[in-house]
Structures are given as structure tokens and as C-alpha cells.
Write an enzyme that holds these catalytic residues in place. Structure first.
Site, short mmCIF file in Angstrom:
data_model
loop_
_atom_site.label_atom_id
_atom_site.label_comp_id
_atom_site.label_asym_id
_atom_site.label_seq_id
_atom_site.Cartn_x
_atom_site.Cartn_y
_atom_site.Cartn_z
N TYR A 32 141.37 63.66 94.99
CA TYR A 32 141.83 62.66 96.63
C TYR A 32 141.46 61.90 97.17
CZ TYR A 32 144.33 67.08 98.37
OH TYR A 32 145.41 68.66 98.63
N ASP A 42 145.77 77.81 85.69
CA ASP A 42 147.50 78.38 85.94
C ASP A 42 146.76 79.63 85.79
OD1 ASP A 42 146.08 77.95 83.19
OD2 ASP A 42 148.24 77.51 82.45
C1 IPM Z 1 144.90 71.18 103.37
C2 IPM Z 1 146.07 70.01 103.61
C3 IPM Z 1 144.88 68.68 103.71
C4 IPM Z 1 145.03 68.55 101.64
C5 IPM Z 1 146.29 67.33 102.87
C6 IPM Z 1 147.06 67.51 105.18
C7 IPM Z 1 145.41 66.33 103.27
O1 IPM Z 1 146.58 70.85 102.68
O2 IPM Z 1 143.60 70.56 103.97
O3 IPM Z 1 145.28 71.80 102.28
O4 IPM Z 1 145.59 68.58 101.08
O5 IPM Z 1 143.61 68.71 101.77
#
Ligand code: IPM
Ligand code: MG
Length: 357
Positions: free
Chosen positions: A142, A223
Site C-alpha cells: 500500500y 491461499d
Molecule cells: C479497507 C478498505 C481500504 C483499504 C480502501 C478503501 C483503501 O478496503 O479499509 O479495508 O484497502 O485499506
């Protein structure tokens, strides 16, 4: 006691469900002799519309100055075509990072009163399950380096996953401590048969497990974990995993409870300030219609009392009020599914919870 709570209502049903949680918090404060004050800040699509960015600096500063943060939901079709760095979701990543919230606790528990709503066969869920997912929240793919470049086949895009020893150790610590407070069983989920980050992850978790001889520790490939969650969810107590695997597995875990409208979450860092939000999204299709289920947000507020303010008996009271309202058969539309009965509106459900308090 007195606490300042920043409210990030966000988009879609966000404002309705946050208002519900605020009403429940106000009643709780009155009952137990506390004072909560609430300050709203913009985040997501509404912030983009008003201020030109999904995460205004004022919002970050306001949250940093608060004792804790309650979030509704962000996003909606209106903002889906904005460039990546202007999307409402980017604000969510931004605020997690700005507040240093590296831990995401996502409980997925089957409510006995809602057992029939689970898509899993009755014999699989007959004894219920109660899982706590500990998701790493400010690292991994991320937040890794990303971009576009020219590769072997021409234009390509890339994202990278990196995890430092420090990041793995600190989330591991939270996970083992969480397991110690529950049933002392921890499963670490990774993809160590392929990923270098997962191999470091696994090595560190193993080492740490030596410090927790009481915790029954195991690791599982992601998985297989996705499969085991639907085969036998009861085998899990605490799960610890990376940002992306946690994102995916927590959706799966919430769905098998049959009631995604019920599930709360807490994002925590090194201080007591956290951010609390329902797992579900902004549900633009029912926004503004007073139909949303406020329970996940109400339970998120209860988690805030428990984890940020150390008000355990107040949190227990809110959770007990929700249990009793469900046991009495009250349902919002999402919980009713196809079954007969008159669904309560968002405000009616809130009233019921407040009465039960
Ligand atoms: C979550 C959501 C977020 C993430 C998105 C909206 C960025 O899916 O909080 O799980 O992936 O963390
Ligand atoms: Mg998700």
C-alpha cells in the site's frame, strides 16, 4: 472524564451512521458521568468538493489534536474517475499514515441471533466463531514505491512490497499481546513460499513466539487461509497479517458472519489516539434514505471507549445494548435479508440501542 473526539463523517451513509454513534456516545456519557465533545472535519469526496483535496491539512491537524477519531466511510461513484492521489480512498491511507496507525483490529464474530444470515452451511457455523484479525496498516504494498515505466513488453505499471524488521516486530508484538488477552492462539498468515517480505515476516514471528510460550502459534499460507476461513472458521482466534492480505481476508471474514453491517474496527498506533470505523463502505445506493444499519459504527464507538479511553464498562454497556436489541428481534433492512418483518430505519435502530442503554 473528558474527551475530544474528531468526527470524520465522510461520504454516502457516513454522516447518518456517525450521527447515530454520536447519539449513543452522548447517552453513554450521560449515564456514566463523562463528557465527550465532538468536532467534525471533512474527509473523502466531500472534502474534495469543498476544499479541492480529499484530505485537507486542517483535518489532519484536527485529528492530531483530538483524543480519538470516529470515521464513517469515504468514496462514491461521483469521485471514481479522479486521479489516484485525489481519490477519497487516498485520504484514508493518508490519515492512517499521518496518525501513525500501524495496527488495524478487525473482529469478525458470528452473532448467535444472526446465525441464519451467514452464507456458510449451518453445520459449519452452528457453534459460532469469533476471530480477531490484526492487520498491519501503514506498510507493505500500500505504501511502497510505485509508478509507470517501460519494461520488457513496453509500458508497464509496478507496485512494490517492502517490510522492515521494525514494522514486522511492532505488529507482531500487538498480535501476540492480543492473543494473550483472548484464547492464546495466533495464526500468522503470509506467502513465504514466494515472497521475500513474507520470509522475513515468518522468521520474525517465529522468533517472537519463543517469548510467548503460552500462545499456540502457527503460520499459514494466505491461499490456504482463504480456504480455511470458509471450511472451518472456528479454528482461528487471532490472525496477524500484512496490509494487503489483511484487507482481503478481513472482507472474507466479515462476509461469513453474514452481517457486514455489524462489524467494527479499530486502527491504533503508539499513543492512545486511534481511529474507529465500520468495516463496510459508504453505500451510496442508500445514502440519505435513513436505511443504513448504524450498528457497526456504534460498535466502533464502543471500541474507542475500550481501547483509547480505557472505559471498559462503558464499552461493555454499549455492546450489551446492541446484543439485547438484536435478541429482541429488531433488524435494519440489511439484517432482514429476504426474511419477513418490518425493518427499522437508521434512526429507529439508534433509538432502540439508546433505550436499551
Ligand atoms: C479497507 C478498505 C481500504 C483499504 C480502501 C478503501 C483503501 O478496503 O479499509 O479495508 O484497502 O485499506
Ligand atoms: Mg478493504
Amino acid at each position: 472524564m473528558e474527551f475530544n473526539i474528531a468526527l470524520l463523517k465522510g461520504d454516502g451513509i457516513g454522516p447518518e451512521i456517525v450521527d447515530s454513534a454520536v447519539a449513543v456516545l452522548e447517552r453513554t456519557a450521560e449515564k456514566f458521568g463523562h463528557k465527550f465533545s465532538f468536532t467534525p472535519y471533512l474527509i473523502g469526496g466531500c472534502a474534495f468538493d469543498a476544499a479541492g483535496v480529499p484530505l485537507p491539512q486542517e483535518t489532519v491537524d484536527g485529528c492530531l489534536a483530538s483524543d480519538s477519531v470516529l470515521l464513517g466511510a469515504v468514496g462514491g461513484p461521483k469521485w471514481d474517475n479522479l486521479p489516484g492521489n485525489m481519490r477519497p480512498e487516498k485520504a484514508l491511507l493518508g490519515i492512517r499514515s499521518a496518525l501513525g496507525l500501524f495496527t488495524n483490529l478487525r473482529p469478525a464474530k458470528l452473532y448467535p441471533a444472526l446465525r441464519d444470515a451467514s452464507p456458510l452451511r449451518a453445520d459449519i457455523v452452528s457453534q459460532g466463531f469469533d476471530i480477531m484479525i490484526v492487520r498491519e496498516l501503514t506498510g507493505g504494498i500500500y505504501f511502497g514505491e510505485r509508478g509507470k515505466r517501460t519494461g520488457k513488453y513496453g509500458e508497464e505499471a509496478y507496485d512494490t512490497e517492502a517490510y522492515s524488521r521494525m514494522e514486522i516486530e511492532r505488529i507482531g508484538r500487538v498480535a501476540f499481546d492480543t492473543a494473550m488477552k483472548r484464547n492464546k492462539k495466533l495464526t500468522s498468515i503470509d506467502k513465504a513460499n514466494v515472497l521475500e517480505t513474507s520470509r522475513l515476516w515468518r522468521e520474525i514471528m517465529h522468533k517472537m513466539s519463543e517469548e510467548y510460550p503460552e500462545v499456540e502459534y502457527s503460520d499459514m499460507l494466505v491461499d490456504n487461509a482463504a480456504m480455511q476461513l470458509v471450511r472451518n472458521p472456528r479454528q482461528f482466534d487471532v490472525i496477524v497479517t500484512s496490509n494487503m492480505f489483511g484487507d482481503i481476508l478481513s472482507d472474507e471474514a466479515s462476509q461469513i458472519t453474514g452481517s457486514i453491517g455489524m462489524l467494527a474496527s479499530a486502527s491504533l498506533g503508539a499513543s492512545t489516539r486511534g481511529m474507529y470505523e465500520p468495516i463496510h463502505g459508504s453505500a451510496p445506493d442508500i445514502a440519505g434514505q435513513n436505511k443504513a444499519n448504524p450498528i457497526a459504527t456504534v460498535l466502533s464507538a464502543a471500541m474507542m471507549l475500550r481501547y483509547s479511553f480505557s472505559l471498559a464498562k462503558e464499552a461493555d454497556a454499549i455492546e450489551a445494548a446492541v446484543d439485547s436489541v438484536l435478541a429482541a428481534g429488531y433488524r435494519t433492512a440489511d439484517l432482514l435479508g429476504g426474511a419477513e418483518g418490518t425493518p427499522l430505519s437508521c434512526t429507529e435502530m439508534t433509538e432502540k440501542i439508546i433505550e436499551a442503554l
